[in-house]
Design a protein around this motif. Structure first.
Motif, mmCIF file in Angstrom:
data_model
loop_
_atom_site.group_PDB
_atom_site.id
_atom_site.type_symbol
_atom_site.label_atom_id
_atom_site.label_comp_id
_atom_site.label_asym_id
_atom_site.label_seq_id
_atom_site.Cartn_x
_atom_site.Cartn_y
_atom_site.Cartn_z
ATOM 1 N N PRO A 92 -2.704 63.910 117.045
ATOM 2 C CA PRO A 92 -2.440 65.352 117.139
ATOM 3 C C PRO A 92 -1.616 65.878 115.971
ATOM 4 O O PRO A 92 -1.427 67.088 115.844
ATOM 5 C CB PRO A 92 -1.661 65.466 118.452
ATOM 6 C CG PRO A 92 -0.959 64.153 118.576
ATOM 7 C CD PRO A 92 -1.919 63.135 118.012
ATOM 8 N N PHE A 93 -1.134 64.978 115.102
ATOM 9 C CA PHE A 93 -0.259 65.398 114.011
ATOM 10 C C PHE A 93 -1.013 65.694 112.714
ATOM 11 O O PHE A 93 -0.422 66.163 111.750
ATOM 12 C CB PHE A 93 0.799 64.327 113.752
ATOM 13 C CG PHE A 93 1.653 64.040 114.951
ATOM 14 C CD1 PHE A 93 2.587 64.959 115.382
ATOM 15 C CD2 PHE A 93 1.499 62.862 115.666
ATOM 16 C CE1 PHE A 93 3.370 64.720 116.501
ATOM 17 C CE2 PHE A 93 2.280 62.602 116.775
ATOM 18 C CZ PHE A 93 3.216 63.533 117.198
ATOM 19 N N PHE A 94 -2.325 65.399 112.687
ATOM 20 C CA PHE A 94 -3.148 65.692 111.517
ATOM 21 C C PHE A 94 -4.350 66.511 111.959
ATOM 22 O O PHE A 94 -4.880 66.304 113.053
ATOM 23 C CB PHE A 94 -3.608 64.396 110.837
ATOM 24 C CG PHE A 94 -2.475 63.536 110.333
ATOM 25 C CD1 PHE A 94 -1.974 63.705 109.056
ATOM 26 C CD2 PHE A 94 -1.911 62.566 111.148
ATOM 27 C CE1 PHE A 94 -0.920 62.920 108.584
ATOM 28 C CE2 PHE A 94 -0.864 61.776 110.688
ATOM 29 C CZ PHE A 94 -0.365 61.956 109.401
ATOM 30 N N ASN A 125 2.723 69.314 104.321
ATOM 31 C CA ASN A 125 3.332 68.060 104.718
ATOM 32 C C ASN A 125 3.639 68.099 106.210
ATOM 33 O O ASN A 125 3.660 69.172 106.830
ATOM 34 C CB ASN A 125 4.593 67.799 103.893
ATOM 35 C CG ASN A 125 4.270 67.516 102.432
ATOM 36 O OD1 ASN A 125 3.322 66.783 102.127
ATOM 37 N ND2 ASN A 125 5.029 68.090 101.517
ATOM 38 N N VAL A 126 3.866 66.939 106.802
ATOM 39 C CA VAL A 126 3.950 66.831 108.260
ATOM 40 C C VAL A 126 5.301 66.275 108.684
ATOM 41 O O VAL A 126 5.766 65.273 108.136
ATOM 42 C CB VAL A 126 2.830 65.920 108.797
ATOM 43 C CG1 VAL A 126 2.988 65.704 110.300
ATOM 44 C CG2 VAL A 126 1.462 66.513 108.486
ATOM 45 N N THR A 127 5.927 66.926 109.654
ATOM 46 C CA THR A 127 7.096 66.382 110.343
ATOM 47 C C THR A 127 6.723 66.210 111.808
ATOM 48 O O THR A 127 6.557 67.200 112.530
ATOM 49 C CB THR A 127 8.318 67.303 110.211
ATOM 50 O OG1 THR A 127 8.719 67.371 108.831
ATOM 51 C CG2 THR A 127 9.494 66.763 111.020
ATOM 52 N N PHE A 195 4.606 62.921 103.508
ATOM 53 C CA PHE A 195 4.616 63.761 102.319
ATOM 54 C C PHE A 195 3.522 63.318 101.349
ATOM 55 O O PHE A 195 3.183 62.131 101.271
ATOM 56 C CB PHE A 195 5.968 63.688 101.605
ATOM 57 C CG PHE A 195 7.139 64.145 102.428
ATOM 58 C CD1 PHE A 195 7.428 65.491 102.552
ATOM 59 C CD2 PHE A 195 7.950 63.226 103.086
ATOM 60 C CE1 PHE A 195 8.513 65.922 103.304
ATOM 61 C CE2 PHE A 195 9.033 63.642 103.839
ATOM 62 C CZ PHE A 195 9.321 64.988 103.949
ATOM 63 N N ASP A 196 3.008 64.268 100.606
ATOM 64 C CA ASP A 196 2.028 63.985 99.569
ATOM 65 C C ASP A 196 2.258 64.972 98.431
ATOM 66 O O ASP A 196 2.589 66.142 98.672
ATOM 67 C CB ASP A 196 0.607 64.134 100.129
ATOM 68 C CG ASP A 196 -0.457 63.830 99.089
ATOM 69 O OD1 ASP A 196 -0.823 62.650 98.939
ATOM 70 O OD2 ASP A 196 -0.924 64.781 98.431
ATOM 71 N N SER A 197 2.097 64.498 97.195
ATOM 72 C CA SER A 197 2.357 65.356 96.038
ATOM 73 C C SER A 197 1.428 66.556 95.978
ATOM 74 O O SER A 197 1.728 67.545 95.323
ATOM 75 C CB SER A 197 2.240 64.540 94.744
ATOM 76 O OG SER A 197 0.962 63.939 94.638
ATOM 77 N N PRO A 201 -1.115 65.033 103.002
ATOM 78 C CA PRO A 201 -0.804 63.638 103.345
ATOM 79 C C PRO A 201 -1.888 62.988 104.190
ATOM 80 O O PRO A 201 -2.539 63.647 105.009
ATOM 81 C CB PRO A 201 0.508 63.755 104.120
ATOM 82 C CG PRO A 201 0.491 65.133 104.680
ATOM 83 C CD PRO A 201 -0.204 65.978 103.649
ATOM 84 N N ILE A 202 -2.082 61.678 103.973
ATOM 85 C CA ILE A 202 -3.093 60.930 104.717
ATOM 86 C C ILE A 202 -2.453 59.720 105.387
ATOM 87 O O ILE A 202 -1.351 59.299 105.034
ATOM 88 C CB ILE A 202 -4.239 60.444 103.794
ATOM 89 C CG1 ILE A 202 -3.756 59.316 102.875
ATOM 90 C CG2 ILE A 202 -4.814 61.597 102.986
ATOM 91 C CD1 ILE A 202 -4.860 58.595 102.152
#
Length: 241
Positions: A92-94, A125-127, A195-197, A201-202
């Motif tokens: 559920p976070f992506f 980005n995901v928290t 995080f992803d530049s 993010p994967i």
């Protein structure tokens, strides 16, 4: 426990305030918290023997393959060796998932299938405040994250956080280097940041292990104490001689 009915009778103006304070206190106790995570780079998990980069210390809590589906069958990696089964989930976070045909060049069919899929978040980005759950407060855990793709974006980097300001070293997206996080749980949940530049993010998969040091059995303690007693007796005899 506060008896609000009696309090309301004696102090009618105080009851609402006490109720509000109690609700705030309860919410602060019940909310998920984030323990500080110590981050490090782990083994490489790509190439023909990349599946051997999956760590097996401690005891397995869960092994998760993120593939955008919760109905797909579990995947067992290296059944004749490390023999670890990954549950396939739709996280559920992506909000998106992808499938490629590279598999990191791995020769194990199960691990290759896992590396062929990943989930990702588009443009942010995901928290994830409760990404890891079912933890036991006071236990020590190790989480190993696997995130890589070779079909694009070789200049991108990704890294992880714990919500407490502790960040892992950025890793190039196609190096197939795992990231390790070790922590002592302070609640049943643990926050993980992705995080992803490129803010996309994967995550292919992760493995969570309980690495809490074993507590000696009572019989072991008794044997240790008996051994110390014999050692002390031998020392006294040698001094007397």
């Amino acid at each position: 426990m506060i008896n609000f009915s009696k309090t309301a009778e004696k102090f009618p103006m105080a009851a609402p305030r006490l109720l509000a304070i109690s609700v705030i206190t309860f919410c602060s106790i019940s909310s998920a918290s984030a323990a500080s995570i110590s981050w490090s780079t782990g083994p490489n998990f790509g190439g023909p023997n990349g599946h051997l980069g999956i760590l097996t210390n401690g005891s397995l809590v869960e092994a998760i393959n993120l593939a955008g589906s919760s109905t797909a069958s579990p995947i067992t990696v290296d059944p004749a060796g490390i023999n670890i089964t990954f549950s396939t989930v739709n996280s559920p976070f992506f909000n998106a998932n992808w499938s490629s045909a590279t598999g990191g060049g791995n020769t194990d069919p199960g691990w290759s299938a896992i590396l062929n899929t990943f989930e990702w978040q588009t443009g942010a980005n995901v928290t994830a405040t409760d990404f890891l759950d079912g933890l036991i407060a006071g236990h020590q855990y190790q989480v190993q994250f696997f995130a890589a793709r070779t079909d694009c974006c070789g200049t991108r980097t990704h890294w992880f956080g714990d919500g407490e300001g502790n960040l892992s070293t950025p890793i190039n997206g196609n190096t197939y280097t795992s990231i390790l996080g070790t922590f002592t749980a302070d609640d049943v949940d643990q926050t993980i940041q992705f995080f992803d530049s490129s803010t996309n993010p994967i995550l292919n998969a992760y493995v969570l292990r309980d690495i809490t040091p074993a507590v000696p059995e009572p019989t072991t303690w008794a044997m240790m104490l008996a051994g110390l007693g014999l050692l002390g007796f031998s020392v006294r005899r040698s001094k007397a001689a």
